[in-house]
Design a protein around this motif. Structure first.
Motif, PDB file in Angstrom:
ATOM      1  N   ALA A  11      -1.889   8.555  41.975  1.00  0.00           N
ATOM      2  CA  ALA A  11      -2.250   7.160  41.697  1.00  0.00           C
ATOM      3  C   ALA A  11      -3.755   6.984  41.691  1.00  0.00           C
ATOM      4  O   ALA A  11      -4.311   6.350  40.794  1.00  0.00           O
ATOM      5  N   LYS A  12      -4.406   7.528  42.682  1.00  0.00           N
ATOM      6  CA  LYS A  12      -5.859   7.394  42.791  1.00  0.00           C
ATOM      7  C   LYS A  12      -6.565   7.971  41.565  1.00  0.00           C
ATOM      8  O   LYS A  12      -7.433   7.334  40.967  1.00  0.00           O
ATOM      9  N   ALA A  13      -6.173   9.163  41.170  1.00  0.00           N
ATOM     10  CA  ALA A  13      -6.811   9.824  40.021  1.00  0.00           C
ATOM     11  C   ALA A  13      -6.542   9.080  38.716  1.00  0.00           C
ATOM     12  O   ALA A  13      -7.458   8.868  37.912  1.00  0.00           O
ATOM     13  N   PHE A  14      -5.297   8.674  38.495  1.00  0.00           N
ATOM     14  CA  PHE A  14      -4.970   7.964  37.262  1.00  0.00           C
ATOM     15  C   PHE A  14      -5.633   6.596  37.204  1.00  0.00           C
ATOM     16  O   PHE A  14      -6.145   6.190  36.168  1.00  0.00           O
ATOM     17  N   ASN A  19      -9.223   2.881  34.720  1.00  0.00           N
ATOM     18  CA  ASN A  19     -10.217   1.821  34.880  1.00  0.00           C
ATOM     19  C   ASN A  19     -11.574   2.161  34.287  1.00  0.00           C
ATOM     20  O   ASN A  19     -12.331   1.265  33.921  1.00  0.00           O
ATOM     21  N   ASN A  20     -11.890   3.448  34.189  1.00  0.00           N
ATOM     22  CA  ASN A  20     -13.225   3.839  33.734  1.00  0.00           C
ATOM     23  C   ASN A  20     -13.292   4.476  32.356  1.00  0.00           C
ATOM     24  O   ASN A  20     -14.369   4.540  31.768  1.00  0.00           O
ATOM     25  N   GLU A  21     -12.182   4.960  31.840  1.00  0.00           N
ATOM     26  CA  GLU A  21     -12.246   5.767  30.628  1.00  0.00           C
ATOM     27  C   GLU A  21     -11.505   5.227  29.409  1.00  0.00           C
ATOM     28  O   GLU A  21     -11.762   5.677  28.305  1.00  0.00           O
ATOM     29  N   ILE A  22     -10.564   4.331  29.603  1.00  0.00           N
ATOM     30  CA  ILE A  22      -9.801   3.870  28.442  1.00  0.00           C
ATOM     31  C   ILE A  22     -10.152   2.427  28.109  1.00  0.00           C
ATOM     32  O   ILE A  22     -10.666   1.698  28.950  1.00  0.00           O
ATOM     33  N   LYS A  50       5.737  13.988  36.072  1.00  0.00           N
ATOM     34  CA  LYS A  50       5.792  15.461  36.112  1.00  0.00           C
ATOM     35  C   LYS A  50       4.578  16.081  36.797  1.00  0.00           C
ATOM     36  O   LYS A  50       4.548  17.277  37.055  1.00  0.00           O
ATOM     37  N   VAL A  51       3.576  15.264  37.093  1.00  0.00           N
ATOM     38  CA  VAL A  51       2.329  15.770  37.660  1.00  0.00           C
ATOM     39  C   VAL A  51       2.407  15.786  39.180  1.00  0.00           C
ATOM     40  O   VAL A  51       2.877  14.836  39.796  1.00  0.00           O
ATOM     41  N   THR A  52       1.912  16.853  39.765  1.00  0.00           N
ATOM     42  CA  THR A  52       1.895  16.949  41.226  1.00  0.00           C
ATOM     43  C   THR A  52       0.501  16.632  41.752  1.00  0.00           C
ATOM     44  O   THR A  52      -0.481  16.730  41.018  1.00  0.00           O
ATOM     45  N   ASP A  53       0.405  16.277  43.013  1.00  0.00           N
ATOM     46  CA  ASP A  53      -0.891  15.994  43.640  1.00  0.00           C
ATOM     47  C   ASP A  53      -1.841  17.187  43.522  1.00  0.00           C
ATOM     48  O   ASP A  53      -3.026  17.032  43.282  1.00  0.00           O
ATOM     49  N   ALA A  58      -6.959  19.360  41.227  1.00  0.00           N
ATOM     50  CA  ALA A  58      -7.606  20.503  40.582  1.00  0.00           C
ATOM     51  C   ALA A  58      -8.122  20.191  39.175  1.00  0.00           C
ATOM     52  O   ALA A  58      -9.040  20.846  38.706  1.00  0.00           O
ATOM     53  N   SER A  59      -7.573  19.201  38.500  1.00  0.00           N
ATOM     54  CA  SER A  59      -7.896  19.083  37.085  1.00  0.00           C
ATOM     55  C   SER A  59      -7.893  17.660  36.534  1.00  0.00           C
ATOM     56  O   SER A  59      -6.843  17.056  36.364  1.00  0.00           O
ATOM     57  N   ARG A  60      -9.066  17.154  36.240  1.00  0.00           N
ATOM     58  CA  ARG A  60      -9.196  15.845  35.581  1.00  0.00           C
ATOM     59  C   ARG A  60      -8.706  15.934  34.137  1.00  0.00           C
ATOM     60  O   ARG A  60      -8.236  14.965  33.564  1.00  0.00           O
ATOM     61  N   GLU A  61      -8.786  17.121  33.549  1.00  0.00           N
ATOM     62  CA  GLU A  61      -8.352  17.328  32.161  1.00  0.00           C
ATOM     63  C   GLU A  61      -6.856  17.051  31.994  1.00  0.00           C
ATOM     64  O   GLU A  61      -6.416  16.661  30.930  1.00  0.00           O
ATOM     65  N   VAL A  62      -6.095  17.239  33.046  1.00  0.00           N
ATOM     66  CA  VAL A  62      -4.658  16.960  32.994  1.00  0.00           C
ATOM     67  C   VAL A  62      -4.441  15.482  32.674  1.00  0.00           C
ATOM     68  O   VAL A  62      -3.616  15.125  31.840  1.00  0.00           O
ATOM     69  N   ILE A  63      -5.207  14.621  33.319  1.00  0.00           N
ATOM     70  CA  ILE A  63      -5.082  13.181  33.079  1.00  0.00           C
ATOM     71  C   ILE A  63      -5.474  12.849  31.646  1.00  0.00           C
ATOM     72  O   ILE A  63      -4.787  12.102  30.960  1.00  0.00           O
ATOM     73  N   GLN A  64      -6.563  13.418  31.177  1.00  0.00           N
ATOM     74  CA  GLN A  64      -7.017  13.147  29.812  1.00  0.00           C
ATOM     75  C   GLN A  64      -5.975  13.581  28.791  1.00  0.00           C
ATOM     76  O   GLN A  64      -5.819  12.934  27.758  1.00  0.00           O
ATOM     77  N   GLU A  65      -5.269  14.640  29.061  1.00  0.00           N
ATOM     78  CA  GLU A  65      -4.249  15.117  28.135  1.00  0.00           C
ATOM     79  C   GLU A  65      -3.024  14.195  28.140  1.00  0.00           C
ATOM     80  O   GLU A  65      -2.370  14.020  27.125  1.00  0.00           O
TER      81      GLU A  65
END
Length: 116
Positions: A11-14, A19-22, A50-53, A58-65
């Motif tokens: 939740a925190k990462a998404f 809030n900052n990128e889209i 499907k995403v785990t903590d 480890a990867s901000r790129e996962v969110i971007q994808e």
């Protein structure tokens, strides 16, 4: 679309990314309706679930994808649907078919969201 909310680090990462990128709103390619930032999780909930903590940390790129969207850049004609037209369901406005085709194409390419 539900108001799905992930928990923990996910939740925190998404939330930080959303809030900052889209953009503040986009069109859901399945429903042709505008979606505000608060409802973004609902559009992408299957992918987010499907995403785990560990992956998020480890990867901000996962969110971007996952939270990706198509951008519709074009020359506006005299008659184009406005935000108000689309949210009011006025589908008989000139240019609406172009917008509808764009959403259909974006969806066929795997995008759940688009920005006009």
């Amino acid at each position: 679309m539900t108001n799905y909310q992930p928990s923990g680090e996910i939740a925190k990462a998404f939330k930080q990314y959303i809030n900052n990128e889209i953009p503040p709103r986009f069109i859901d390619t399945s429903t042709m309706k505008f979606v505000e930032r608060e409802k973004v999780f609902g559009v992408f909930q299957d992918e987010i679930a499907k995403v785990t903590d560990q992956v998020i940390v480890a990867s901000r790129e996962v969110i971007q994808e996952i939270v990706k969207y198509a951008i519709f850049s074009h020359r506006w004609a005299a008659e184009e649907p406005t935000f108000q037209d689309v949210t009011a369901g006025k589908h008989n406005i000139g240019g609406f078919e172009k917008l509808k085709r764009f959403c259909k194409t974006a969806k066929s390419l795997g995008y759940k969201a688009c920005v006009v």
